[in-house]
Write a protein that holds these residues in place. Structure first.
Motif, PDB file in Angstrom:
ATOM      1  N   ALA A 155       0.996  -1.303   0.024  1.00  0.00           N
ATOM      2  CA  ALA A 155      -0.051   0.042   0.152  1.00  0.00           C
ATOM      3  C   ALA A 155       1.037   1.286  -0.088  1.00  0.00           C
ATOM      4  CB  ALA A 155      -0.944  -0.105   1.252  1.00  0.00           C
ATOM      5  N   ASP A 156       0.134   2.329   0.662  1.00  0.00           N
ATOM      6  CA  ASP A 156       1.112   3.624   0.575  1.00  0.00           C
ATOM      7  C   ASP A 156       0.242   4.431   1.801  1.00  0.00           C
ATOM      8  OD1 ASP A 156      -1.157   4.931  -0.883  1.00  0.00           O
ATOM      9  OD2 ASP A 156      -0.247   3.706  -2.437  1.00  0.00           O
ATOM     10  N   HIS A 157       0.718   5.512   2.065  1.00  0.00           N
ATOM     11  CA  HIS A 157       0.166   6.504   3.023  1.00  0.00           C
ATOM     12  C   HIS A 157      -0.451   5.835   4.256  1.00  0.00           C
ATOM     13  CE1 HIS A 157      -0.669   9.877  -0.211  1.00  0.00           C
ATOM     14  NE2 HIS A 157       0.465   9.678   0.074  1.00  0.00           N
ATOM     15  N   GLY A 158      -1.509   6.178   4.776  1.00  0.00           N
ATOM     16  CA  GLY A 158      -1.914   5.994   6.067  1.00  0.00           C
ATOM     17  C   GLY A 158      -2.509   4.121   5.864  1.00  0.00           C
ATOM     18  N   TRP A 159      -2.806   3.886   4.773  1.00  0.00           N
ATOM     19  CA  TRP A 159      -3.177   2.479   4.421  1.00  0.00           C
ATOM     20  C   TRP A 159      -1.899   1.519   4.886  1.00  0.00           C
ATOM     21  CZ3 TRP A 159      -8.023   1.449   1.805  1.00  0.00           C
ATOM     22  CH2 TRP A 159      -8.550   2.633   1.102  1.00  0.00           C
ATOM     23  N   ALA A 160      -0.847   1.762   4.559  1.00  0.00           N
ATOM     24  CA  ALA A 160       0.149   1.055   4.886  1.00  0.00           C
ATOM     25  C   ALA A 160       0.651   1.302   6.380  1.00  0.00           C
ATOM     26  CB  ALA A 160       1.500   1.443   3.940  1.00  0.00           C
ATOM     27  N   GLY A 161       0.676   2.358   6.886  1.00  0.00           N
ATOM     28  CA  GLY A 161       0.939   2.730   8.130  1.00  0.00           C
ATOM     29  C   GLY A 161       0.276   2.131   9.220  1.00  0.00           C
ATOM     30  N   CYS A 162      -1.156   1.939   8.847  1.00  0.00           N
ATOM     31  CA  CYS A 162      -2.361   1.377   9.721  1.00  0.00           C
ATOM     32  C   CYS A 162      -2.017   0.049   9.745  1.00  0.00           C
ATOM     33  CB  CYS A 162      -3.552   1.728   9.262  1.00  0.00           C
ATOM     34  SG  CYS A 162      -5.256   0.820  10.170  1.00  0.00           S
ATOM     35  N   ALA A 163      -1.667  -0.596   8.673  1.00  0.00           N
ATOM     36  CA  ALA A 163      -1.439  -2.218   8.423  1.00  0.00           C
ATOM     37  C   ALA A 163      -0.245  -2.610   9.284  1.00  0.00           C
ATOM     38  CB  ALA A 163      -1.470  -2.858   7.135  1.00  0.00           C
ATOM     39  N   ALA A 164       0.838  -1.653   9.482  1.00  0.00           N
ATOM     40  CA  ALA A 164       2.192  -2.072   9.786  1.00  0.00           C
ATOM     41  C   ALA A 164       1.932  -2.015  11.417  1.00  0.00           C
ATOM     42  CB  ALA A 164       3.442  -1.049   9.524  1.00  0.00           C
ATOM     43  N   GLN A 165       1.403  -0.861  12.049  1.00  0.00           N
ATOM     44  CA  GLN A 165       1.026  -0.604  13.449  1.00  0.00           C
ATOM     45  C   GLN A 165       0.225  -1.654  13.975  1.00  0.00           C
ATOM     46  OE1 GLN A 165       2.501   1.862  15.072  1.00  0.00           O
ATOM     47  NE2 GLN A 165       1.571   0.953  16.828  1.00  0.00           N
ATOM     48  N   ARG A 166      -0.622  -2.565  13.019  1.00  0.00           N
ATOM     49  CA  ARG A 166      -1.360  -3.473  13.501  1.00  0.00           C
ATOM     50  C   ARG A 166      -0.586  -4.826  13.655  1.00  0.00           C
ATOM     51  NH1 ARG A 166      -7.827  -3.267  12.831  1.00  0.00           N
ATOM     52  NH2 ARG A 166      -8.077  -1.074  13.070  1.00  0.00           N
ATOM     53  N   GLY A 167       0.825  -4.831  13.152  1.00  0.00           N
ATOM     54  CA  GLY A 167       1.538  -5.895  13.276  1.00  0.00           C
ATOM     55  C   GLY A 167       1.453  -6.824  11.955  1.00  0.00           C
ATOM     56  N   LEU A 168       1.006  -6.351  10.966  1.00  0.00           N
ATOM     57  CA  LEU A 168       0.642  -7.132   9.764  1.00  0.00           C
ATOM     58  C   LEU A 168       1.970  -6.883   8.845  1.00  0.00           C
ATOM     59  CD1 LEU A 168      -2.945  -6.425   8.524  1.00  0.00           C
ATOM     60  CD2 LEU A 168      -1.898  -8.216   9.860  1.00  0.00           C
ATOM     61  N   ASP A 169       2.592  -7.765   8.135  1.00  0.00           N
ATOM     62  CA  ASP A 169       3.597  -7.512   7.410  1.00  0.00           C
ATOM     63  C   ASP A 169       3.188  -6.543   6.171  1.00  0.00           C
ATOM     64  OD1 ASP A 169       5.170  -9.570   8.503  1.00  0.00           O
ATOM     65  OD2 ASP A 169       5.394 -10.833   6.820  1.00  0.00           O
ATOM     66  N   ALA A 170       3.702  -5.326   6.120  1.00  0.00           N
ATOM     67  CA  ALA A 170       3.443  -4.128   5.342  1.00  0.00           C
ATOM     68  C   ALA A 170       4.593  -3.634   4.809  1.00  0.00           C
ATOM     69  CB  ALA A 170       2.544  -3.241   6.310  1.00  0.00           C
ATOM     70  N   VAL A 171       4.442  -3.368   3.157  1.00  0.00           N
ATOM     71  CA  VAL A 171       5.300  -2.629   2.697  1.00  0.00           C
ATOM     72  C   VAL A 171       4.561  -1.371   1.927  1.00  0.00           C
ATOM     73  CG1 VAL A 171       6.783  -4.440   2.115  1.00  0.00           C
ATOM     74  CG2 VAL A 171       4.850  -4.154   0.633  1.00  0.00           C
ATOM     75  N   GLY A 172       5.299  -0.189   1.714  1.00  0.00           N
ATOM     76  CA  GLY A 172       4.720   0.871   1.134  1.00  0.00           C
ATOM     77  C   GLY A 172       5.583   1.842   0.228  1.00  0.00           C
ATOM     78  N   TYR A 173       4.929   2.575  -0.547  1.00  0.00           N
ATOM     79  CA  TYR A 173       5.614   3.443  -1.491  1.00  0.00           C
ATOM     80  C   TYR A 173       5.303   4.901  -0.651  1.00  0.00           C
ATOM     81  CZ  TYR A 173       5.641   0.219  -5.419  1.00  0.00           C
ATOM     82  OH  TYR A 173       5.827  -0.693  -6.164  1.00  0.00           O
ATOM     83  N   ALA A 174       6.362   5.716  -0.548  1.00  0.00           N
ATOM     84  CA  ALA A 174       6.282   7.061   0.065  1.00  0.00           C
ATOM     85  C   ALA A 174       7.123   7.888  -0.497  1.00  0.00           C
ATOM     86  CB  ALA A 174       6.717   6.831   1.520  1.00  0.00           C
ATOM     87  N   ASP A 175       6.325   9.244  -0.394  1.00  0.00           N
ATOM     88  CA  ASP A 175       7.024  10.615  -0.953  1.00  0.00           C
ATOM     89  C   ASP A 175       7.971  11.071   0.030  1.00  0.00           C
ATOM     90  OD1 ASP A 175       7.507  12.559  -2.781  1.00  0.00           O
ATOM     91  OD2 ASP A 175       5.497  12.632  -3.373  1.00  0.00           O
TER      92      ASP A 175
END
Length: 273
Positions: A208-228
């Protein structure tokens, strides 16, 4: 005036992925990296607001009091994104290091390769549908072809006075028949809570990206994201180990087709081309 360099063909025109050097050149020419459009003053303003505790810039992450000095934030952004590492540079041009972009793509490719080998379930989402929707779509199609499950989100989800839907298997926020640019973590929270309410498993991987990635990561899921370069929270999360990979790039260049060679490189490096 010299002739402009010939642009790299997109995947629709050529099945060959660019080499690393070709991709770096393309990223700079299209301003996905290099001298990017986001001005220095905007970057520093966002770093300051994050350090001052403005949750809008935390992108769904819980940063506590670990990043209260904007100079510490700048140092991480210089290291992981490639912005100018000079606190006295307050206005004008800022940069993203294209070598860091490609290095991020390589780390993402390794995670996608694992997802394909283990047939992981993958959730795709974007807060930047005008720029990154097709990047996620193409990645999702390649993962599905490799045997991954692309998570179908529950119906009827709402967040931030809008609806959460999937287009081309990518979750987005819609308001009034328009896909919205959003930094909010609430749409991702609605998806994850909706899956739990249906007694469905959480995704093995969130791309994901933005808060979509941040929320998933904060919940302990494996998450990767594009970021500016003006979205420091995901880079801080990667530095802390909360987010697995943050890929630095300008997340909304003038022509979304400019991302096609980047996707071709990514899928080739992941063995998904």
């Amino acid at each position: 005036m010299g002739r402009m360099p010939k642009p790299i063909e997109t995947p629709a025109q050529s099945s060959q992925a660019p080499s690393r050097a070709e991709l770096v050149d393309h990223l700079v020419r299209t301003r996905i990296a290099g001298d990017v459009a986001t001005p220095r003053e905007n970057n520093l303003s966002h770093y300051r607001k994050l350090a001052n505790g403005d949750r809008h810039y935390w992108l769904g992450l819980e940063l506590g009091d670990r990043w209260v000095d904007e100079q510490d934030v700048l140092a991480v952004m210089a290291e992981r994104c490639g912005v100018v590492d000079d606190a006295t540079h307050r206005f004008g041009q800022d940069t993203i290091d294209p070598e860091l972009t490609v290095a991020g793509l390589d780390r993402l490719a390794a995670r996608l390769r694992k997802a394909a080998l283990d047939r992981h379930s993958v959730l795709l989402a974007t807060g930047h549908p005008g720029g990154l929707l097709d990047v996620h779509r193409a990645t999702g199609e390649a993962l599905r072809a490799a045997g991954c499950e692309i998570v179908v989100i529950p119906r009827g989800l709402v967040a931030d006075e809008g609806s959460v839907w999937q287009f081309a298997n990518v979750a987005v926020l819609e308001r009034g028949a328009t896909l919205w640019h959003t930094h909010s973590p609430e749409p991702m929270a609605a998806i994850l809570d909706g899956l739990a309410a249906e007694n469905r498993p959480q995704p093995d991987l969130v791309l994901a990206d933005h808060g979509w990635a941040g929320c998933a990561a904060q919940r302990g899921l494996d998450a990767v994201g594009y970021a500016d370069c003006n979205d420091p929270a995901l880079f801080l999360a990667e530095a802390e180990g909360t987010l697995q990979v943050a890929i630095p790039l300008d997340d909304h260049v003038r022509d979304p087709r400019h991302y096609d060679p980047m996707v071709a490189y990514l899928l080739d490096a992941a063995g998904l081309a």
